[in-house]
Design an enzyme around this catalytic site. Structure first.
Site, PDB file in Angstrom:
ATOM      1  N   PRO A 174     160.085 -93.190  91.940  1.00 13.10           N
ATOM      2  CA  PRO A 174     158.934 -94.079  92.138  1.00 13.10           C
ATOM      3  C   PRO A 174     157.661 -93.322  92.490  1.00 13.10           C
ATOM      4  CG  PRO A 174     160.887 -94.997  93.179  1.00 13.10           C
ATOM      5  CD  PRO A 174     161.253 -93.607  92.746  1.00 13.10           C
ATOM      6  N   TYR A 175     157.778 -92.220  93.260  1.00 20.91           N
ATOM      7  CA  TYR A 175     156.594 -91.417  93.562  1.00 20.91           C
ATOM      8  C   TYR A 175     155.966 -90.878  92.277  1.00 20.91           C
ATOM      9  CZ  TYR A 175     153.821 -87.321  94.780  1.00 20.91           C
ATOM     10  OH  TYR A 175     152.809 -86.395  94.867  1.00 20.91           O
ATOM     11  N   GLY A 176     156.779 -90.290  91.401  1.00 22.55           N
ATOM     12  CA  GLY A 176     156.265 -89.786  90.139  1.00 22.55           C
ATOM     13  C   GLY A 176     155.657 -90.889  89.296  1.00 22.55           C
TER      14      GLY A 176
END
Length: 336
Positions: free
Chosen positions: A162-164
């Site tokens: 999710p960060y990416g």
């Protein structure tokens, strides 16, 4: 659907796009963070005037370094940003929530707020105040796993976390604002290290594991490889992107040497003369097996390439750890 590079140009300043002398005052968001503090120092070295913004007036984690003064205390997701941006010529937007593992489950909401929403609000304020240049921190995490060769800026983005995904969404958002006339550069940073590194990152944990810190949590086989990039090299690339405006673009910012985690452990043990205690754990979700940066575009348009070797950078970070009054023990909630 991506920010595209501008044409290659060579000015009187050497390789890279011409420098724009009209940029003098630069707002740095996330200025109290790891990369932010290095960018502030690099702006001063370049003869520019940094204006610092952060949610906090003190560094987000323990450091022997003196806190830098914060000129504007604001939460980018809620604050009125027009006043701050109307007083500067450019913005380096570094503030956000980092970290792959913290972005899963309920943590994703925080990443969306502090990465995507905050960036959109910075861009809107930049449009309203006629800001000349906006340079934004992205991440190698947008690529996912680079199985072979080197990642290039026009490669398909396949984030594994999710960060990416939040950083890839930021880049698409920047493309929309570039189409409205903002001069924008997105900087894809590859595994930044050096003095003051965030305590949740591998090299910081490895150094702490050589002394009185907890054992290093080795996820998976340790054959994961990274383009480790020294923080001062990152800061230099970022400031060059501020001054060489050109056409909106995206740049890889990566060190020249790809090193595995196991090789990293050996190098740190040789440097410190100590054995690192290891806690073997299963692979972490979203952790790419390999990152590797093609920096041709940064070399051509910015006149930049990393100059600090992994060993020299490790030595500098080890020196910082040795002189630190306390070992950082908790990760910052809001810094790059």
């Amino acid at each position: 659907d991506r920010l595209e590079p501008g044409p290659t140009q060579f000015g009187d300043n050497g390789p890279g796009l011409p420098v724009h002398d009209s940029i003098q005052r630069v707002l740095v968001t996330g200025a109290a963070g790891f990369i932010g503090r290095a960018v502030v120092a690099e702006l001063r070295r370049a003869g520019l005037e940094p204006v610092t913004l952060d949610r906090d007036v003190t560094p987000p984690y323990a450091s022997v370094d003196q806190p830098i003064p914060i000129d504007v205390v604001a939460d980018l997701a809620t604050a009125d940003l027009d006043a701050a941006l109307s007083e500067v010529d450019a913005v380096v937007h570094l503030a956000g929530t980092p970290g792959v593992q913290s972005s899963w489950a309920e943590g994703f909401e925080t990443h969306v707020r502090n990465n995507l929403v905050a960036t959109q609000r910075v861009c809107e304020a930049a449009l309203r105040t006629d800001c000349q240049r906006v340079v934004v921190a992205s991440s190698s995490s947008v690529y996912g796993d680079v199985e072979r060769d080197l990642a290039r800026e026009d490669d398909h983005l396949t984030p594994l976390s999710p960060y990416g995904a939040s950083k890839a969404a930021v880049e698409h958002l920047l493309g929309a604002y570039a189409a409205r006339g903002l001069s924008i550069a997105a900087m894809r940073y590859f595994t930044v290290f050096g003095p003051g590194q965030r305590p949740d990152m591998a090299i910081n944990r490895l150094f702490r594991a050589t002394v009185d810190g907890p054992a290093f949590p080795l996820r998976g086989t340790g054959e994961q490889c990274r383009s480790f990039t020294y923080v001062d090299d990152v800061a230099e690339a970022t400031v060059r992107a501020v001054r060489r405006m050109g056409t909106s673009s995206v740049f890889n910012v990566g060190g020249g040497e790809v090193v595995s985690v196991r090789d990293l452990i050996k190098r740190i043990e040789a440097l410190t003369g100590r054995t690192i205690r290891i806690e073997q754990l299963p692979p972490a979700p979203g952790d790419p097996g390999r990152t590797a940066a093609d920096v041709t575009r940064a070399a051509t348009e910015l006149g930049w390439s990393a100059t600090t070797s992994i060993d020299d950078g490790l030595a500098a970070q080890w020196h910082w750890h040795q002189r630190s009054a306390t070992s950082p023990s908790t990760a910052p909630a809001y810094a790059t």
